[in-house]
Design a protein around this motif. Structure first.
Motif, PDB file in Angstrom:
ATOM      1  N   LEU A   1     -18.586  22.202  54.161  1.00 33.82           N
ATOM      2  CA  LEU A   1     -19.112  22.854  55.354  1.00 33.82           C
ATOM      3  C   LEU A   1     -18.007  23.693  55.976  1.00 33.82           C
ATOM      4  CD1 LEU A   1     -21.022  19.798  56.866  1.00 33.82           C
ATOM      5  CD2 LEU A   1     -21.995  21.719  55.578  1.00 33.82           C
ATOM      6  N   ASP A   2     -18.070  24.991  55.723  1.00 38.35           N
ATOM      7  CA  ASP A   2     -17.050  25.902  56.233  1.00 38.35           C
ATOM      8  C   ASP A   2     -17.399  26.305  57.663  1.00 38.35           C
ATOM      9  OD1 ASP A   2     -14.765  27.401  56.233  1.00 38.35           O
ATOM     10  OD2 ASP A   2     -15.527  28.957  54.896  1.00 38.35           O
ATOM     11  N   GLU A   3     -16.395  26.533  58.457  1.00 39.40           N
ATOM     12  CA  GLU A   3     -16.527  26.910  59.872  1.00 39.40           C
ATOM     13  C   GLU A   3     -17.366  25.891  60.635  1.00 39.40           C
ATOM     14  OE1 GLU A   3     -14.414  28.820  60.838  1.00 39.40           O
ATOM     15  OE2 GLU A   3     -13.953  29.954  59.054  1.00 39.40           O
ATOM     16  N   ILE A   4     -17.038  24.613  60.455  1.00 32.65           N
ATOM     17  CA  ILE A   4     -17.747  23.514  61.101  1.00 32.65           C
ATOM     18  C   ILE A   4     -17.636  23.586  62.624  1.00 32.65           C
ATOM     19  CG2 ILE A   4     -15.839  21.856  61.041  1.00 32.65           C
ATOM     20  CD1 ILE A   4     -19.433  20.996  60.108  1.00 32.65           C
ATOM     21  N   GLY A   5     -16.599  24.239  63.116  1.00 27.59           N
ATOM     22  CA  GLY A   5     -16.423  24.394  64.563  1.00 27.59           C
ATOM     23  C   GLY A   5     -17.527  25.218  65.203  1.00 27.59           C
ATOM     24  N   ASP A   6     -18.247  25.987  64.397  1.00 26.00           N
ATOM     25  CA  ASP A   6     -19.345  26.811  64.911  1.00 26.00           C
ATOM     26  C   ASP A   6     -20.703  26.139  64.752  1.00 26.00           C
ATOM     27  OD1 ASP A   6     -17.549  28.845  65.545  1.00 26.00           O
ATOM     28  OD2 ASP A   6     -17.711  29.737  63.555  1.00 26.00           O
ATOM     29  N   LEU A   7     -20.711  24.885  64.312  1.00 24.17           N
ATOM     30  CA  LEU A   7     -21.963  24.177  64.076  1.00 24.17           C
ATOM     31  C   LEU A   7     -22.702  23.940  65.388  1.00 24.17           C
ATOM     32  CD1 LEU A   7     -23.591  22.815  61.773  1.00 24.17           C
ATOM     33  CD2 LEU A   7     -22.473  20.692  62.427  1.00 24.17           C
ATOM     34  N   ASP A   8     -23.993  24.204  65.388  1.00 27.18           N
ATOM     35  CA  ASP A   8     -24.849  23.999  66.550  1.00 27.18           C
ATOM     36  C   ASP A   8     -24.747  22.540  67.008  1.00 27.18           C
ATOM     37  OD1 ASP A   8     -27.553  23.136  67.743  1.00 27.18           O
ATOM     38  OD2 ASP A   8     -27.673  25.330  67.802  1.00 27.18           O
ATOM     39  N   PRO A   9     -24.523  22.297  68.301  1.00 25.92           N
ATOM     40  CA  PRO A   9     -24.385  20.910  68.791  1.00 25.92           C
ATOM     41  C   PRO A   9     -25.603  20.033  68.474  1.00 25.92           C
ATOM     42  CG  PRO A   9     -23.651  22.439  70.470  1.00 25.92           C
ATOM     43  CD  PRO A   9     -24.258  23.266  69.362  1.00 25.92           C
ATOM     44  N   ASN A  10     -26.800  20.603  68.457  1.00 20.56           N
ATOM     45  CA  ASN A  10     -27.998  19.818  68.138  1.00 20.56           C
ATOM     46  C   ASN A  10     -27.967  19.313  66.696  1.00 20.56           C
ATOM     47  OD1 ASN A  10     -29.131  20.213  70.706  1.00 20.56           O
ATOM     48  ND2 ASN A  10     -29.969  22.193  70.074  1.00 20.56           N
ATOM     49  N   LEU A  11     -27.333  20.070  65.831  1.00 24.74           N
ATOM     50  CA  LEU A  11     -27.248  19.695  64.424  1.00 24.74           C
ATOM     51  C   LEU A  11     -26.150  18.649  64.181  1.00 24.74           C
ATOM     52  CD1 LEU A  11     -28.810  20.457  61.939  1.00 24.74           C
ATOM     53  CD2 LEU A  11     -27.266  22.356  61.593  1.00 24.74           C
TER      54      LEU A  11
ATOM     55  N   GLU B   1       0.342  17.543  47.256  1.00 20.16           N
ATOM     56  CA  GLU B   1       0.353  16.081  47.415  1.00 20.16           C
ATOM     57  C   GLU B   1      -0.813  15.629  48.283  1.00 20.16           C
ATOM     58  OE1 GLU B   1       4.178  14.905  48.945  1.00 20.16           O
ATOM     59  OE2 GLU B   1       5.234  15.653  47.162  1.00 20.16           O
ATOM     60  N   HIS B   2      -1.089  16.363  49.360  1.00 19.91           N
ATOM     61  CA  HIS B   2      -2.215  16.025  50.237  1.00 19.91           C
ATOM     62  C   HIS B   2      -3.545  16.170  49.503  1.00 19.91           C
ATOM     63  CE1 HIS B   2       0.170  16.688  54.229  1.00 19.91           C
ATOM     64  NE2 HIS B   2       0.520  15.596  53.591  1.00 19.91           N
ATOM     65  N   ILE B   3      -3.664  17.194  48.699  1.00 18.08           N
ATOM     66  CA  ILE B   3      -4.880  17.391  47.905  1.00 18.08           C
ATOM     67  C   ILE B   3      -5.074  16.194  46.968  1.00 18.08           C
ATOM     68  CG2 ILE B   3      -5.877  18.743  46.014  1.00 18.08           C
ATOM     69  CD1 ILE B   3      -4.686  21.247  47.422  1.00 18.08           C
ATOM     70  N   ALA B   4      -4.013  15.775  46.308  1.00 13.13           N
ATOM     71  CA  ALA B   4      -4.097  14.637  45.379  1.00 13.13           C
ATOM     72  C   ALA B   4      -4.489  13.356  46.114  1.00 13.13           C
ATOM     73  CB  ALA B   4      -2.774  14.457  44.645  1.00 13.13           C
ATOM     74  N   MET B   5      -3.923  13.135  47.297  1.00 12.25           N
ATOM     75  CA  MET B   5      -4.268  11.940  48.075  1.00 12.25           C
ATOM     76  C   MET B   5      -5.726  11.971  48.508  1.00 12.25           C
ATOM     77  SD  MET B   5      -0.956  10.949  50.435  1.00 12.25           S
ATOM     78  CE  MET B   5      -0.885  12.501  51.299  1.00 12.25           C
ATOM     79  N   ALA B   6      -6.189  13.125  48.993  1.00  8.10           N
ATOM     80  CA  ALA B   6      -7.583  13.242  49.426  1.00  8.10           C
ATOM     81  C   ALA B   6      -8.530  13.070  48.251  1.00  8.10           C
ATOM     82  CB  ALA B   6      -7.805  14.596  50.100  1.00  8.10           C
ATOM     83  N   ALA B   7      -8.141  13.543  47.100  1.00  9.41           N
ATOM     84  CA  ALA B   7      -8.995  13.435  45.914  1.00  9.41           C
ATOM     85  C   ALA B   7      -9.137  11.988  45.453  1.00  9.41           C
ATOM     86  CB  ALA B   7      -8.430  14.293  44.781  1.00  9.41           C
ATOM     87  N   GLN B   8      -8.100  11.182  45.632  1.00 10.65           N
ATOM     88  CA  GLN B   8      -8.137   9.786  45.188  1.00 10.65           C
ATOM     89  C   GLN B   8      -9.154   8.963  45.957  1.00 10.65           C
ATOM     90  OE1 GLN B   8      -4.180   8.181  45.390  1.00 10.65           O
ATOM     91  NE2 GLN B   8      -3.482   9.328  43.604  1.00 10.65           N
ATOM     92  N   SER B   9      -9.281   9.216  47.246  1.00 13.89           N
ATOM     93  CA  SER B   9     -10.248   8.461  48.059  1.00 13.89           C
ATOM     94  C   SER B   9     -11.483   9.335  48.246  1.00 13.89           C
ATOM     95  CB  SER B   9      -9.637   8.052  49.394  1.00 13.89           C
ATOM     96  OG  SER B   9      -9.298   9.191  50.146  1.00 13.89           O
ATOM     97  N   ASP B  10     -12.346   9.336  47.240  1.00 11.74           N
ATOM     98  CA  ASP B  10     -13.442  10.316  47.213  1.00 11.74           C
ATOM     99  C   ASP B  10     -14.626   9.980  48.109  1.00 11.74           C
ATOM    100  OD1 ASP B  10     -14.593   8.308  45.760  1.00 11.74           O
ATOM    101  OD2 ASP B  10     -15.285   9.598  44.143  1.00 11.74           O
ATOM    102  N   LYS B  11     -14.518   8.962  48.931  1.00  8.16           N
ATOM    103  CA  LYS B  11     -15.576   8.670  49.899  1.00  8.16           C
ATOM    104  C   LYS B  11     -15.169   9.110  51.310  1.00  8.16           C
ATOM    105  CE  LYS B  11     -17.895   5.045  47.379  1.00  8.16           C
ATOM    106  NZ  LYS B  11     -18.911   5.904  46.847  1.00  8.16           N
ATOM    107  N   THR B  12     -13.917   9.487  51.461  1.00 12.65           N
ATOM    108  CA  THR B  12     -13.390   9.888  52.761  1.00 12.65           C
ATOM    109  C   THR B  12     -13.817  11.313  53.102  1.00 12.65           C
ATOM    110  OG1 THR B  12     -11.454   8.510  52.368  1.00 12.65           O
ATOM    111  CG2 THR B  12     -11.262  10.171  54.079  1.00 12.65           C
ATOM    112  N   THR B  13     -14.280  11.493  54.330  1.00  9.16           N
ATOM    113  CA  THR B  13     -14.585  12.830  54.826  1.00  9.16           C
ATOM    114  C   THR B  13     -13.264  13.524  55.152  1.00  9.16           C
ATOM    115  OG1 THR B  13     -16.671  12.061  55.751  1.00  9.16           O
ATOM    116  CG2 THR B  13     -15.787  14.119  56.640  1.00  9.16           C
ATOM    117  N   VAL B  14     -13.166  14.796  54.796  1.00 12.50           N
ATOM    118  CA  VAL B  14     -11.920  15.541  54.967  1.00 12.50           C
ATOM    119  C   VAL B  14     -12.170  16.738  55.880  1.00 12.50           C
ATOM    120  CG1 VAL B  14     -10.152  16.909  53.779  1.00 12.50           C
ATOM    121  CG2 VAL B  14     -11.105  14.880  52.675  1.00 12.50           C
ATOM    122  N   LEU B  15     -11.237  16.986  56.794  1.00 11.79           N
ATOM    123  CA  LEU B  15     -11.273  18.182  57.634  1.00 11.79           C
ATOM    124  C   LEU B  15     -10.052  19.018  57.302  1.00 11.79           C
ATOM    125  CD1 LEU B  15     -12.458  19.883  59.957  1.00 11.79           C
ATOM    126  CD2 LEU B  15     -10.999  18.556  61.509  1.00 11.79           C
TER     127      LEU B  15
END
Length: 177
Positions: free
Chosen positions: A130-140, A43-57
């Motif tokens: 973007l997988d493993e976004i928690g490891d993204l360099d702060p400058n980026l 159900e969550h996948i379907a909801m996220a898919a409907q609003s295709d401009k929303t960023t998802v985490l």
């Protein structure tokens, strides 16, 4: 006798799987299961898919299928006919990841012998995972924020803004708070 029973059991399981896939439709791929948590996930996948401009985490432990969920969101969205591009932010160093995401101009750095489109350009109208976004360099992170807010960026070494329409789906196993 045991072999015949195993063959019959395998055949039965295959037919049950086919019926289940037909019942649920192929849009969920390998996200199977009848328990309440799997139904809520679908159900969550379907909801996220409907609003295709929303960023998802997507948050979860390693190996729990975060990329599979991201792909299903993409496949069920109006962006499904456009690219789904995935990148593991933890697997690439900061400078190289910046070039991978945003591309670069010829001569931007020592090895930049020609212009290169980045993953944002390649994913235009589609989804960038973007997988493993928690490891993204702060400058980026600041550059990524600009793309999220303004839908534009500059290649490394570039002076021209490039506008893109990309949906971002990010995933992490880290506690970002």
């Amino acid at each position: 006798n045991l072999l015949i029973r195993k063959i019959a059991q395998t055949s039965l399981l295959k037919s049950q799987l086919r019926r289940y896939q037909e019942k649920e439709g192929s849009s969920y791929g390998q996200i199977l299961g009848e328990n309440i948590k799997m139904k809520i996930l679908r159900e969550h996948i379907a909801m996220a898919a409907q609003s295709d401009k929303t960023t998802v985490l997507i948050r979860g432990e390693s190996g729990t299928g975060k990329e599979l969920v991201a792909r299903q969101i993409h496949l069920q969205s109006s962006r499904a006919r456009y690219p789904f591009i995935d990148v593991n932010a933890a697997a690439v160093t900061g400078t190289l990841l910046e070039s991978e995401l945003f591309g670069h101009e010829k001569g931007a750095f020592t090895d930049a012998q020609r212009q290169k489109k980045g993953l944002f350009e390649l994913a235009d109208k589609g989804t960038l995972f973007l997988d493993e976004i928690g490891d993204l360099d702060p400058n980026l992170q600041a550059k990524l924020l600009r793309v999220l807010q303004e839908k534009r960026f500059r290649r490394v070494g570039g002076s021209t803004d490039i506008t893109v329409d990309v949906r971002i789906i990010a995933a992490t196993n880290a506690n970002l708070e």
